[in-house]
Design a protein around this motif. Structure first.
Motif, PDB file in Angstrom:
ATOM      1  N   LEU A 175       0.843  -1.201   0.000  1.00  0.00           N
ATOM      2  CA  LEU A 175       0.000   0.000   0.000  1.00  0.00           C
ATOM      3  C   LEU A 175       0.879   1.253   0.000  1.00  0.00           C
ATOM      4  O   LEU A 175       0.762   2.112  -0.875  1.00  0.00           O
ATOM      5  CB  LEU A 175      -0.926  -0.016   1.223  1.00  0.00           C
ATOM      6  CG  LEU A 175      -2.220   0.808   1.142  1.00  0.00           C
ATOM      7  CD1 LEU A 175      -3.191   0.381   2.219  1.00  0.00           C
ATOM      8  CD2 LEU A 175      -1.964   2.278   1.242  1.00  0.00           C
ATOM      9  N   ARG A 263      -2.657   4.301   9.128  1.00  0.00           N
ATOM     10  CA  ARG A 263      -3.298   5.346   8.313  1.00  0.00           C
ATOM     11  C   ARG A 263      -4.803   5.113   8.250  1.00  0.00           C
ATOM     12  O   ARG A 263      -5.598   6.033   8.395  1.00  0.00           O
ATOM     13  CB  ARG A 263      -2.704   5.355   6.899  1.00  0.00           C
ATOM     14  CG  ARG A 263      -1.265   5.818   6.843  1.00  0.00           C
ATOM     15  CD  ARG A 263      -1.177   7.305   7.118  1.00  0.00           C
ATOM     16  NE  ARG A 263      -1.812   8.072   6.066  1.00  0.00           N
ATOM     17  CZ  ARG A 263      -1.201   8.514   4.978  1.00  0.00           C
ATOM     18  NH1 ARG A 263       0.082   8.286   4.814  1.00  0.00           N
ATOM     19  NH2 ARG A 263      -1.860   9.203   4.061  1.00  0.00           N
ATOM     20  N   VAL A 264      -5.195   3.849   8.017  1.00  0.00           N
ATOM     21  CA  VAL A 264      -6.617   3.504   7.972  1.00  0.00           C
ATOM     22  C   VAL A 264      -7.262   3.846   9.317  1.00  0.00           C
ATOM     23  O   VAL A 264      -8.342   4.438   9.381  1.00  0.00           O
ATOM     24  CB  VAL A 264      -6.803   2.008   7.643  1.00  0.00           C
ATOM     25  CG1 VAL A 264      -8.263   1.600   7.772  1.00  0.00           C
ATOM     26  CG2 VAL A 264      -6.273   1.686   6.253  1.00  0.00           C
ATOM     27  N   GLN A 266      -6.385   6.045  11.533  1.00  0.00           N
ATOM     28  CA  GLN A 266      -6.542   7.483  11.805  1.00  0.00           C
ATOM     29  C   GLN A 266      -7.933   7.947  11.414  1.00  0.00           C
ATOM     30  O   GLN A 266      -8.542   8.767  12.093  1.00  0.00           O
ATOM     31  CB  GLN A 266      -5.520   8.288  11.006  1.00  0.00           C
ATOM     32  CG  GLN A 266      -4.183   8.439  11.709  1.00  0.00           C
ATOM     33  CD  GLN A 266      -3.192   9.161  10.817  1.00  0.00           C
ATOM     34  OE1 GLN A 266      -3.516  10.178  10.219  1.00  0.00           O
ATOM     35  NE2 GLN A 266      -1.995   8.618  10.718  1.00  0.00           N
ATOM     36  N   LYS A 267      -8.421   7.409  10.309  1.00  0.00           N
ATOM     37  CA  LYS A 267      -9.772   7.755   9.856  1.00  0.00           C
ATOM     38  C   LYS A 267     -10.799   7.144  10.811  1.00  0.00           C
ATOM     39  O   LYS A 267     -11.804   7.794  11.145  1.00  0.00           O
ATOM     40  CB  LYS A 267      -9.975   7.221   8.439  1.00  0.00           C
ATOM     41  CG  LYS A 267     -11.307   7.559   7.838  1.00  0.00           C
ATOM     42  CD  LYS A 267     -11.141   8.480   6.667  1.00  0.00           C
ATOM     43  CE  LYS A 267     -12.479   8.984   6.178  1.00  0.00           C
ATOM     44  NZ  LYS A 267     -12.330  10.176   5.362  1.00  0.00           N
ATOM     45  N   GLN A 271     -13.933   8.910  12.842  1.00  0.00           N
ATOM     46  CA  GLN A 271     -15.316   8.405  12.746  1.00  0.00           C
ATOM     47  C   GLN A 271     -15.849   8.059  14.132  1.00  0.00           C
ATOM     48  O   GLN A 271     -17.001   8.346  14.451  1.00  0.00           O
ATOM     49  CB  GLN A 271     -15.367   7.159  11.851  1.00  0.00           C
ATOM     50  CG  GLN A 271     -15.085   7.444  10.385  1.00  0.00           C
ATOM     51  CD  GLN A 271     -15.030   6.161   9.557  1.00  0.00           C
ATOM     52  OE1 GLN A 271     -14.799   5.080  10.094  1.00  0.00           O
ATOM     53  NE2 GLN A 271     -15.224   6.286   8.250  1.00  0.00           N
ATOM     54  N   VAL A 339      -7.204  -5.264   2.513  1.00  0.00           N
ATOM     55  CA  VAL A 339      -6.945  -4.128   3.410  1.00  0.00           C
ATOM     56  C   VAL A 339      -8.256  -3.739   4.077  1.00  0.00           C
ATOM     57  O   VAL A 339      -9.253  -3.525   3.385  1.00  0.00           O
ATOM     58  CB  VAL A 339      -6.389  -2.921   2.621  1.00  0.00           C
ATOM     59  CG1 VAL A 339      -6.126  -1.747   3.550  1.00  0.00           C
ATOM     60  CG2 VAL A 339      -5.130  -3.314   1.861  1.00  0.00           C
ATOM     61  N   SER A 341     -11.111  -1.483   5.803  1.00  0.00           N
ATOM     62  CA  SER A 341     -11.516  -0.097   5.615  1.00  0.00           C
ATOM     63  C   SER A 341     -11.714   0.542   6.986  1.00  0.00           C
ATOM     64  O   SER A 341     -11.885  -0.168   7.984  1.00  0.00           O
ATOM     65  CB  SER A 341     -12.825  -0.041   4.824  1.00  0.00           C
ATOM     66  OG  SER A 341     -13.862  -0.556   5.628  1.00  0.00           O
ATOM     67  N   PRO A 342     -11.711   1.883   7.046  1.00  0.00           N
ATOM     68  CA  PRO A 342     -11.932   2.566   8.330  1.00  0.00           C
ATOM     69  C   PRO A 342     -13.240   2.120   8.993  1.00  0.00           C
ATOM     70  O   PRO A 342     -13.283   1.929  10.216  1.00  0.00           O
ATOM     71  CB  PRO A 342     -11.997   4.037   7.939  1.00  0.00           C
ATOM     72  CG  PRO A 342     -11.245   4.141   6.650  1.00  0.00           C
ATOM     73  CD  PRO A 342     -11.433   2.831   5.951  1.00  0.00           C
ATOM     74  N   ASN A 343     -14.302   1.924   8.203  1.00  0.00           N
ATOM     75  CA  ASN A 343     -15.600   1.529   8.769  1.00  0.00           C
ATOM     76  C   ASN A 343     -15.548   0.142   9.391  1.00  0.00           C
ATOM     77  O   ASN A 343     -16.156  -0.110  10.429  1.00  0.00           O
ATOM     78  CB  ASN A 343     -16.681   1.509   7.683  1.00  0.00           C
ATOM     79  CG  ASN A 343     -16.717   2.781   6.890  1.00  0.00           C
ATOM     80  OD1 ASN A 343     -15.673   3.326   6.522  1.00  0.00           O
ATOM     81  ND2 ASN A 343     -17.905   3.271   6.616  1.00  0.00           N
TER      82      ASN A 343
END
Lengths: 356, 183
Positions: A175, A263-264, A266-267, A271, A339, A341-343
């Protein structure tokens, strides 16, 4: 080359940083998802820019042994590969660690086991942080989370490698390797012209003993002494621990993640806070040494920890050792090249940590 | 301001380079940018996609599963990404070869017949620049001058004689994009 702002892939940043860090040599063999390192180096003609040698070896075994040789001559040498190629490196890495030679190794991890897939993964955490090859040894492991850090960790890696005479691994993945971001490139560092005569094998002069570089010691007593010296060095290396805390001051729940997973996450933190869940993120920048003390401090403040990694649960073991049963620690992550996801991470945080 | 964009289509349509020019344009405008491509086996002959994020703040996750804007250039991409647009978001698609058109009621849908236009202009390779122009007409996230500067920066000098053709394509895209449904 002056300081410069560029848009680069992570792999290209590693290559450009190697030239600018005053590396003497790169030896490697192509493998997806890091082939851009060698491609970029070939295109840039570093032999014209700084005199740096770039060579595509006949195989990974060839490449790592060229690294061994150049490191033994006291040169700043770097190589890169991806998971299956790094497995092929392991014999050489163990020898280099035993012979106490400095070098920088880059692993742009892809999904495994076996030939696996070419997509991003963090499944080589154990291999990188616990040794990897045979014998009691450790690499110093840096985990970049941006293209900027891909560039910055190359000269840092050389500094640490020479400070401790130990191989340093930059553990990243497909990534960060394939992603393009803005990167501020540092000014060219000149290549070294003098070599530390204490230990390098550059030809014996009449005024000193031979410098013998080997990983073999048939006398067990001597080999134990070497091991004790290595262990003493690893204790000193603990001072190099680096980490980043994001939104941890008032956090009730903690996510621990490194590299692209950080990084993921952090989002996910943003949220979660939008939903009223006070989540924070601890990002280990060094994976060996591991930020055990920082985790212990946060253990006193938070209710639970989620270790989020693109693997089936590896770093979570080190987190659990640090926490020592005081609060719940769970793992979440997609793997095999997927990978999260943030959700998905937010859902896992609620399910595994916030709800129980 | 943060704009999270997915661009998807066939390999060879210029999906990745469209994303790259967007990223360069954002950089010219002093924004934080990230560009993450699909680099898997699907690129060879199948679909290609790229996630581009332009933001005034530090970019967090370069990988997303919902987007402010989806720019979709073939049927597979419409099928895959229409549902991933955030409510109130934007979907721009090229009508060429589309049988099942996007139909969500809670997003803005715009169509641009860029493939036809590129054929008419006899510059099929500027197809993606026409699409980019259409998108920027609806959402001017980056200024045209920065797009042109970004284009110049991303193209090797030996292609700089093609800059005017590309600029014309961007401007043409701005003219021919049209609204299908408003959120």
């Amino acid at each position: 080359m002056k300081k410069e702002l560029r848009l680069l892939k992570g792999n290209e940043a590693i290559a450009e940083a190697a030239i600018r860090a005053g590396a003497d040599a790169y030896f490697g063999y192509p493998i997806t998802p890091q082939s851009e390192v060698l491609e970029y180096l070939m295109m840039e003609k570093p032999e014209e820019r700084t005199g740096m040698v770039v060579l595509q070896a006949e195989s990974e075994l060839g490449a790592i042994n060229m690294v061994f040789g150049a490191a033994g001559a006291g040169r700043r040498v770097i190589t890169s590969s991806s998971s299956p190629g790094i497995s092929l490196f392991q014999e050489g890495i163990s020898y280099i660690a035993s012979a106490e030679l400095p070098c920088v190794l880059v692993n742009v991890v892809r999904g495994g086991p076996g030939l696996g897939t070419i997509q991003p993964s963090q499944a080589d955490y154990f291999q990188a942080t616990k040794g990897g090859g045979h014998g009691d040894y450790h690499l110093l492991v840096l985990a970049p989370a941006s293209v900027q850090e891909m560039a910055d960790f190359v000269p840092l890696g050389f500094d640490l490698a020479f400070k401790y005479r130990n191989p340093v691994m930059i553990l990243t993945d497909g990534l960060i390797g394939q992603m393009m971001e803005k990167v501020e490139l540092f000014e060219q560092i000149p290549r070294a012209t003098e070599f530390d005569q204490d230990w390098v094998a550059t030809g014996k002069t009449p005024d000193r003993e031979r410098n013998i570089i080997t990983s073999l010691d048939l006398q067990a007593v001597q080999m134990e002494k070497r091991n004790l010296r290595l262990q003493e060095k690893y204790r000193k290396m603990q001072a190099e621990v680096r980490f980043e805390e994001i939104a941890c001051e008032d956090a009730e729940y903690l996510i621990i993640a490194y590299g692209s997973s950080a990084r993921v996450c952090q989002k996910t933190i943003q949220q979660a806070r939008d939903k009223g869940i006070k989540a924070g993120l601890l990002r280990p920048v060094t994976l060996y040494p591991f930020p055990t003390k920082a985790i212990q401090v946060l253990t006193e403040k938070v209710k639970g920890i989620l270790s989020v990694e693109m693997n089936a649960g590896q770093m979570v073991e080190d987190v659990r050792l640090a926490v020592n049963g005081k609060i719940p620690v769970e793992h979440y992550g997609r793997f095999g090249g997927m990978v999260h996801s943030p959700n998905e991470v937010l859902e896992a945080l609620e399910e595994k940590i916030v709800k129980p | 301001m943060t704009e999270e964009i997915i661009v998807a289509g066939f390999g060879g349509q210029g999906v990745l380079s469209l994303g790259k020019i967007l990223a360069y344009s954002g950089m010219m405008q002093d924004m934080e940018v990230s560009w993450f491509p699909s680099y898997g086996p699907e690129m060879r002959g199948g679909t290609a996609n790229v996630t581009v994020i332009l933001s005034n703040d530090r970019v967090s996750s370069p990988v997303l599963n919902e987007y402010d804007t989806a720019i979709l250039l073939n049927q597979q991409s419409v099928d895959k990404f229409e549902s991933k647009v955030k409510p109130g978001g934007l979907l721009v698609y090229d009508g060429n070869g589309i049988n099942n058109h996007p139909s969500r009621k809670d997003i803005s849908i715009y169509r641009i017949d860029a493939a036809d236009e590129a054929a008419k202009m006899s510059t099929t390779r500027t197809f993606n620049m026409i699409v980019l122009g259409g998108y920027l007409k609806i959402k001017p996230v980056v200024k045209l001058e920065n797009v042109l500067a970004g284009l110049k920066k991303s193209l090797p000098a030996r292609y700089h004689h093609l800059l005017p053709v590309n600029e014309e394509a961007v401007r043409r895209g701005m003219e021919i994009v049209y609204e299908v449904a408003e959120a």
